[in-house]
Design a protein around this motif. Structure first.
Motif, PDB file in Angstrom:
ATOM      1  N   ALA A 265       0.841  -1.207   0.000  1.00 43.42           N
ATOM      2  CA  ALA A 265       0.000   0.000   0.000  1.00 43.42           C
ATOM      3  C   ALA A 265       0.871   1.250   0.000  1.00 43.42           C
ATOM      4  CB  ALA A 265      -0.940  -0.012   1.200  1.00 43.42           C
ATOM      5  N   LYS A 266       1.834   1.297   0.900  1.00 49.94           N
ATOM      6  CA  LYS A 266       2.699   2.485   0.992  1.00 49.94           C
ATOM      7  C   LYS A 266       3.619   2.587  -0.215  1.00 49.94           C
ATOM      8  CE  LYS A 266       2.786   3.288   5.939  1.00 49.94           C
ATOM      9  NZ  LYS A 266       3.610   3.327   7.163  1.00 49.94           N
ATOM     10  N   PHE A 267       4.031   1.445  -0.739  1.00 49.35           N
ATOM     11  CA  PHE A 267       4.943   1.471  -1.883  1.00 49.35           C
ATOM     12  C   PHE A 267       4.273   2.081  -3.119  1.00 49.35           C
ATOM     13  CE2 PHE A 267       6.743  -0.519  -5.734  1.00 49.35           C
ATOM     14  CZ  PHE A 267       8.023   0.024  -5.650  1.00 49.35           C
ATOM     15  N   PHE A 268       3.065   1.630  -3.416  1.00 48.27           N
ATOM     16  CA  PHE A 268       2.401   2.174  -4.606  1.00 48.27           C
ATOM     17  C   PHE A 268       1.971   3.629  -4.394  1.00 48.27           C
ATOM     18  CE2 PHE A 268       2.350  -2.365  -5.583  1.00 48.27           C
ATOM     19  CZ  PHE A 268       2.814  -2.322  -6.892  1.00 48.27           C
ATOM     20  N   ASP A 269       1.644   3.956  -3.151  1.00 49.38           N
ATOM     21  CA  ASP A 269       1.358   5.362  -2.840  1.00 49.38           C
ATOM     22  C   ASP A 269       2.616   6.218  -3.055  1.00 49.38           C
ATOM     23  OD1 ASP A 269      -0.218   7.588  -1.459  1.00 49.38           O
ATOM     24  OD2 ASP A 269       1.585   7.440  -0.211  1.00 49.38           O
ATOM     25  N   LEU A 270       3.764   5.650  -2.721  1.00 48.14           N
ATOM     26  CA  LEU A 270       5.029   6.360  -2.927  1.00 48.14           C
ATOM     27  C   LEU A 270       5.285   6.607  -4.419  1.00 48.14           C
ATOM     28  CD1 LEU A 270       7.916   7.378  -2.216  1.00 48.14           C
ATOM     29  CD2 LEU A 270       8.613   4.970  -2.072  1.00 48.14           C
ATOM     30  N   LEU A 271       5.095   5.581  -5.247  1.00 45.61           N
ATOM     31  CA  LEU A 271       5.321   5.747  -6.689  1.00 45.61           C
ATOM     32  C   LEU A 271       4.417   6.839  -7.259  1.00 45.61           C
ATOM     33  CD1 LEU A 271       5.631   2.103  -8.125  1.00 45.61           C
ATOM     34  CD2 LEU A 271       7.474   3.672  -7.460  1.00 45.61           C
ATOM     35  N   ARG A 272       3.156   6.792  -6.855  1.00 43.22           N
ATOM     36  CA  ARG A 272       2.205   7.783  -7.381  1.00 43.22           C
ATOM     37  C   ARG A 272       2.497   9.183  -6.847  1.00 43.22           C
ATOM     38  NH1 ARG A 272      -1.438   3.287  -7.495  1.00 43.22           N
ATOM     39  NH2 ARG A 272      -1.851   3.429  -5.256  1.00 43.22           N
ATOM     40  N   GLY A 273       2.855   9.247  -5.565  1.00 46.34           N
ATOM     41  CA  GLY A 273       3.174  10.553  -4.964  1.00 46.34           C
ATOM     42  C   GLY A 273       4.400  11.171  -5.620  1.00 46.34           C
ATOM     43  N   TRP A 274       5.406  10.340  -5.836  1.00 42.91           N
ATOM     44  CA  TRP A 274       6.655  10.808  -6.464  1.00 42.91           C
ATOM     45  C   TRP A 274       6.365  11.394  -7.856  1.00 42.91           C
ATOM     46  CZ3 TRP A 274      11.368  12.250  -5.469  1.00 42.91           C
ATOM     47  CH2 TRP A 274      12.369  12.169  -6.430  1.00 42.91           C
ATOM     48  N   ALA A 275       5.587  10.654  -8.634  1.00 42.66           N
ATOM     49  CA  ALA A 275       5.272  11.118  -9.993  1.00 42.66           C
ATOM     50  C   ALA A 275       4.424  12.397  -9.954  1.00 42.66           C
ATOM     51  CB  ALA A 275       4.543  10.026 -10.775  1.00 42.66           C
ATOM     52  N   ALA A 276       3.506  12.476  -9.002  1.00 43.23           N
ATOM     53  CA  ALA A 276       2.618  13.642  -8.932  1.00 43.23           C
ATOM     54  C   ALA A 276       3.358  14.874  -8.413  1.00 43.23           C
ATOM     55  CB  ALA A 276       1.424  13.346  -8.031  1.00 43.23           C
ATOM     56  N   ASP A 277       4.129  14.697  -7.358  1.00 44.19           N
ATOM     57  CA  ASP A 277       4.745  15.866  -6.714  1.00 44.19           C
ATOM     58  C   ASP A 277       5.930  16.422  -7.501  1.00 44.19           C
ATOM     59  OD1 ASP A 277       2.830  15.710  -4.821  1.00 44.19           O
ATOM     60  OD2 ASP A 277       4.095  14.902  -3.224  1.00 44.19           O
ATOM     61  N   HIS A 278       6.483  15.637  -8.403  1.00 46.43           N
ATOM     62  CA  HIS A 278       7.615  16.128  -9.216  1.00 46.43           C
ATOM     63  C   HIS A 278       7.257  16.230 -10.694  1.00 46.43           C
ATOM     64  CE1 HIS A 278       9.427  14.727  -5.492  1.00 46.43           C
ATOM     65  NE2 HIS A 278      10.353  15.626  -5.712  1.00 46.43           N
ATOM     66  N   ARG A 279       5.972  16.138 -10.971  1.00 48.07           N
ATOM     67  CA  ARG A 279       5.495  16.185 -12.343  1.00 48.07           C
ATOM     68  C   ARG A 279       6.101  17.358 -13.114  1.00 48.07           C
ATOM     69  NH1 ARG A 279      -0.095  14.333 -14.356  1.00 48.07           N
ATOM     70  NH2 ARG A 279      -0.754  15.906 -15.832  1.00 48.07           N
ATOM     71  N   TYR A 280       6.631  17.092 -14.285  1.00 46.41           N
ATOM     72  CA  TYR A 280       7.235  18.093 -15.186  1.00 46.41           C
ATOM     73  C   TYR A 280       8.501  18.749 -14.621  1.00 46.41           C
ATOM     74  CZ  TYR A 280       2.528  17.745 -17.199  1.00 46.41           C
ATOM     75  OH  TYR A 280       1.347  17.296 -17.720  1.00 46.41           O
TER      76      TYR A 280
END
Ligand code: TRP
Ligand code: ZN
Length: 472
Positions: free
Chosen positions: A421-436
């Motif tokens: 749960a935390k791992f996939f949340d991390l992947l999504r958070g990383w992509a969202a918070d550093h988008r572009y």
């Protein structure tokens, strides 16, 4: 005695004097040269200091018959300091002229540095346009590891492709060629009728411009690192469509590769949807593929929105290049030392795709790499322990096995520590918070601990930075 005279000047008068010399008048000298590199640990001359590019408008005309490229680059940038001169990275080709803000500028070249001296200094914060006209027969740029990028031709000139990782883009357009400076692009290409010209982003227009030539106008509205820019010229067969969530699809395939590509390219929309579910929304408005003739290039590349492939790719390769759209293209490395954030993530994405599509689990694959068991993964005997993924020994090793496979193993070790749960949340958070944007390894390790709330120092010490071959 001069300091005494100065000291007697009243403060308001002094302030006025400073204001006057600092740019209220036109002709004052306040700029200094921008730096010739951004001190990347592996490519210190890549990129330039003193400004950041906002937009590239590239107007290219290519003739496959003689291999001549004619280009006009209009680069809109913002000065980060007062500039008396600044550099662009550019290799080979002839510079026919340079203008800044519509006025002829002096320029000179040493190595891959094009130094531009505008007629007047540029003010800090000023947005300025530089136009470079150039032409010639572009050549390949050879990397420290011997691979080639830049402008590559194949099939007697019937195919040409501009590719950039890590420093090849300077071989086909002048720019601030370091991933830290992302910009939007308009790339317009004119080719003889019968050829297609394919580039990043959306095809805005395709029109006959007379004299037997066709013009293709492509636009990238999302920021792009210059190493991800591409132009491919060739006799491609093109198909278009849309994914179920409305992303436009544009696939260009060299005719000899059509049959072998059809099945896997048909899965691109499904892969984008799977990526969106796994990593968060697909970051771009368009997606697709450019399939070149085999052996035209020595590798595939995650060129933004349209990866290039040397011949028909297999499923893992397409999945890998599409995963880069989140990891590498949207979230780009701060320096070339951070390559594992690209390659480790894209490799782990292949493991995740397999485990969610009836293949072996990532856990089994991780164990196979630990054991060197190639019956589970054909790459498990890779030399993933040669160096820690976060610090390749030099520029010639930034795309070696540890960056890919041990990079993926780092992600799997995090998953083991924090749970799914935390791992996939991390992947999504990383992509969202550093988008572009851009991110470094230190950004990632700090983010991972913050987001998951789990201390991961041992994983970093052993797997990311540690020498030798971890046992578990
Ligand atoms: N990024 C490419 C991929 O994995 C591989 C690659 C091509 C590469 N050229 C490179 C990696 C130069 C580093 C440097 O799909
Ligand atoms: Zn990759």
């Amino acid at each position: 005695m001069e300091h005494r005279t100065l000291a007697r000047l009243a403060a308001p008068a002094l302030a006025l004097l400073i204001a006057l010399t600092a740019g209220c008048t036109g002709a004052t000298v306040q700029g200094r040269p921008g730096a010739s590199g951004v001190r990347d640990p592996y490519f210190p001359r890549a990129g330039n200091g003193g400004y950041e590019v906002e937009h590239y408008a590239l107007d290219l005309a290519y003739d496959p018959a003689d291999g001549e490229l004619h280009g006009t680059a209009v680069i809109t940038a913002r000065a980060g300091q007062g500039l008396s001169s600044f550099n662009l990275d550019f290799s080979g080709l002839k510079v026919e002229g340079v203008e800044v803000q519509g006025v002829g500028a002096r320029f000179n070249r040493t190595g891959n540095e094009l130094t531009v001296r505008p007629a007047g200094d540029l003010r800090k914060g000023e947005v300025f346009r530089t136009r470079v006209d150039y032409s010639g027969r572009p050549k390949a740029v050879v990397d420290p590891d011997g691979s080639k990028e830049g402008w590559i031709t194949a099939e007697g000139g019937d195919y040409a492709v501009g590719v950039g990782e890590p420093v090849g883009s300077m071989g086909w357009f002048p720019g601030n060629h370091h991933p830290g400076d992302k910009a939007t692009y308009d790339i317009t290409v004119t080719v003889p009728r019968g050829y297609e010209a394919v580039s990043n982003g959306e095809l805005r227009s395709r029109r006959d411009v007379g004299e037997g030539r066709t013009e293709f106008a492509w636009r990238s509205v999302e920021p792009m690192a210059s190493y991800l820019a591409t132009v491919a010229v060739g006799k491609f067969k093109v198909t278009t469509g849309k994914t179920s969530s409305g992303v436009s699809v544009y696939q260009a395939v060299a005719p000899g590769e059509e049959e072998a590509s059809r099945g896997v390219l048909a899965r691109v929309p499904e892969m984008v949807e799977w990526g969106s579910a796994t990593f968060g929304p697909y970051p771009f408005g368009t997606v697709g593929s450019i399939v070149l003739p085999p052996r035209s290039l020595g590798y595939a590349l995650e060129t933004q929105t349209k990866p290039v492939y040397p011949g028909a790719p297999d499923e893992d390769l397409v999945l890998h290049e599409l995963a880069h759209q989140w990891f590498g293209d949207s979230v780009s490395p701060k320096t070339w030392k951070d390559m594992w954030l690209n390659e480790g993530f894209a490799t782990y994405a292949e493991w995740l795709w397999a485990e969610s599509h009836g293949g072996v689990s990532a856990q089994r694959r991780f164990e196979a790499f630990l054991a060197g068991d190639t019956s589970v993964d054909g790459h498990a005997d890779a030399d993933w322990a040669a160096f820690p993924p976060a610090s390749p020994p030099d520029a010639a090793h930034i795309s070696d096995d540890p960056v890919y496979y041990r990079g993926a193993m780092v992600l799997h070790r995090i998953r083991q520590e924090v749970g799914d749960a935390k791992f996939f949340d991390l992947l999504r958070g990383w992509a969202a918070d550093h988008r572009y944007g851009n991110a470094s390894t230190a950004d990632f390790t700090a983010y991972a601990e913050r987001r998951t709330g789990v201390g991961l120092k041992k994983v970093w010490d052993v797997w990311l930075y540690g020498e030798g071959r971890p046992k578990a």
